[in-house]
Scaffold this motif. Structure first.
Motif, mmCIF file in Angstrom:
data_model
loop_
_atom_site.group_PDB
_atom_site.id
_atom_site.type_symbol
_atom_site.label_atom_id
_atom_site.label_comp_id
_atom_site.label_asym_id
_atom_site.label_seq_id
_atom_site.Cartn_x
_atom_site.Cartn_y
_atom_site.Cartn_z
ATOM 1 N N MET A 60 0.567 -1.118 0.023
ATOM 2 C CA MET A 60 -0.330 -0.293 -0.132
ATOM 3 C C MET A 60 0.636 0.893 -0.100
ATOM 4 N N GLN A 61 2.062 1.480 0.361
ATOM 5 C CA GLN A 61 3.317 2.214 0.738
ATOM 6 C C GLN A 61 3.460 2.578 -0.130
ATOM 7 N N CYS A 62 3.662 1.581 -1.416
ATOM 8 C CA CYS A 62 4.651 1.435 -2.799
ATOM 9 C C CYS A 62 3.036 2.030 -3.613
ATOM 10 N N LEU A 63 2.081 2.216 -3.726
ATOM 11 C CA LEU A 63 1.163 2.277 -4.320
ATOM 12 C C LEU A 63 1.193 3.830 -4.281
ATOM 13 N N THR A 64 0.835 3.697 -2.491
ATOM 14 C CA THR A 64 0.461 5.383 -1.974
ATOM 15 C C THR A 64 1.675 5.900 -3.063
ATOM 16 N N SER A 65 2.716 5.926 -2.774
ATOM 17 C CA SER A 65 3.956 6.618 -3.443
ATOM 18 C C SER A 65 4.449 7.167 -4.764
ATOM 19 N N ILE A 66 3.677 5.927 -5.973
ATOM 20 C CA ILE A 66 3.089 6.300 -7.315
ATOM 21 C C ILE A 66 1.819 7.392 -7.060
#
Length: 431
Positions: free
Chosen positions: A1-7
């Protein structure tokens, strides 16, 4: 979820629509959406809508069901879609139907999570063709080791023997590698009693990377690879880890944290060259905003309306007009508008706005904050008037733009009412 949020944060999209396939555990679905919502809030974004499909094998006609739901989505302005949790079968139907309905054209954004991105090596060319411009993230692992190469050869031979007519690529996905590593880990601990199985697992290098345990749990955060579907496959854009964020190399190779990494160039849906704002203003109303421009002002450098008799055309120029046009570029969507000259007083223009002949006037910041709210221009712009809507990004930016707008607006207001003194002029400028 953190990776998706960063995108999502990197491209400054303020709203997303989440598409997922329901699992057997409904509470797990709720938790996933809740975690993503909380994560997006930290970057001033939000889940505007989530579309849940039942397991595809329970749908009588998946294509019809998907088309019906997509027609509902087409009435909304948000254009950023995230396929968060899905079987490959449903994801294939989703993208083929989206491609057929024109939802993979310019202005649209599609993001796939690891569940789909890690299986792209196994799908045929027709599926890839319907996903052009999609971006996603998948766990990064070393595919150049002798252990992986040896396993890949054995896997391909076994797969082709069992499925000789399969048109897909016989490559082992990440999930195959993890399954192998899981069996290997259990094999290393099988000499112990079942009750101590997990506590006795040792650290080792597996096909999916370094496997280490702490207190019976995997003690390693993954590194993700950001990908972009284009051509017959996909290309790598960057890496992402919780510690370093985006980087051009895996964290173990980068040696230091990257201060800024540019994701690109990216092939977007519809061959679009620039990043989509993820928002469409034309869905709800095709009519452009009617912006009133004071034509009788005394300060021509700020607003000047002139008529060219040769070309039979009215020109509207000046500082306030330039600021208005420039500020529209900061909106997360395209905002159609028409500048209309008004030859009465500014008070009369305000009255015409309340009568809805005009939507706004040059100098008004409120139209940038809420598309369909009628503004009261008789009151100065103040910080308390600002609407904190994550759709419009950093509030400090709009406070700065608002200051510029109020500067030009104040001069226009003074010009329409009466000649101003030096003190009044200075107050207008410094506000």
């Amino acid at each position: 979820m953190q990776c998706l949020t960063s995108i999502v944060s990197y491209f400054q999209w303020r709203k997303v629509t989440v598409i997922y396939e329901r699992s057997n555990t409904f509470s797990l679905d709720s938790d996933i959406i809740s975690v993503l919502s909380d994560s997006l809030k930290s970057v001033d974004s939000t889940v505007e809508q989530h579309l849940a499909f039942p397991p595809i094998n329970s749908l009588f006609d998946p294509e019809v069901a998907i088309e019906q739901e997509f027609r509902k989505l087409s009435t909304r302005r948000n254009r950023v879609f995230v396929v968060l949790q899905s079987s490959l079968q449903l994801a294939t139907c989703v993208f083929q139907k989206a491609h057929q309905m024109g939802m993979l054209e310019k202005g649209f954004v599609w993001i796939i999570s690891e569940e789909i991105a890690s299986l792209l090596d196994s799908v045929d060319s027709s599926v890839i063709a319907s996903m052009q411009g999609v971006i996603g993230y998948k766990t990064s692992f070393v595919d150049t080791s002798k252990l992986y190469k040896k396993f890949k050869i054995r896997f391909e031979r076994s797969y082709l023997t069992k499925y000789p007519n399969d048109q897909g690529n016989p490559y082992p996905s990440l999930f195959a590698l993890r399954a192998y590593d899981a069996v290997l880990a259990i094999g290393k601990a099988k000499k112990d009693s079942v009750g101590k199985l997990y506590s006795n697992m040792s650290n080792f290098v597996g096909l999916s990377g370094n496997i280490s345990f702490r207190n019976g749990m995997i003690d390693q955060l993954p590194t993700f690879k950001i990908i972009n579907v284009v051509g017959n496959g996909y290309r790598d854009l960057a890496f992402w880890s919780a510690e370093d964020g985006f980087s051009t190399k895996p964290p173990t190779q980068s040696g230091r944290k990257n201060d800024f990494v540019k994701l690109g160039p990216i092939y977007w849906p519809g061959s679009q060259q620039t990043v989509s704002r993820g928002f469409s203003s034309g869905v709800i109303s095709q009519k452009p905003l009617r912006i009133g421009v004071p034509a009788s002002g005394a300060f021509h450098p700020f607003v000047n309306v002139s008529f060219d008799e040769v070309h039979n055309k009215t020109f509207m120029t000046g500082f306030a007009v330039d600021v208005f046009r420039a500020s529209l570029k900061y909106l997360p969507y395209d905002l159609p508008f028409t500048l209309i000259p008004f030859y009465g007083t500014y008070d009369e223009l305000v009255h015409e706005i309340h009568r809805k002949r005009f939507d706004a006037a040059v100098g008004d910041i409120n139209i940038l904050e809420e598309r369909y709210k009628w503004a009261d221009f008789s009151q100065p712009y103040a910080k308390s008037e600002h609407v904190d809507d994550p759709e419009f990004g950093d509030s400090s930016l709009f406070q700065q733009v608002g200051t510029i707008f109020w500067f030009s607006f104040s001069l226009l207001l003074f010009a329409q009412k009466k000649p101003c003194s030096a003190a009044e002029f200075w107050i207008a400028v410094t506000r």
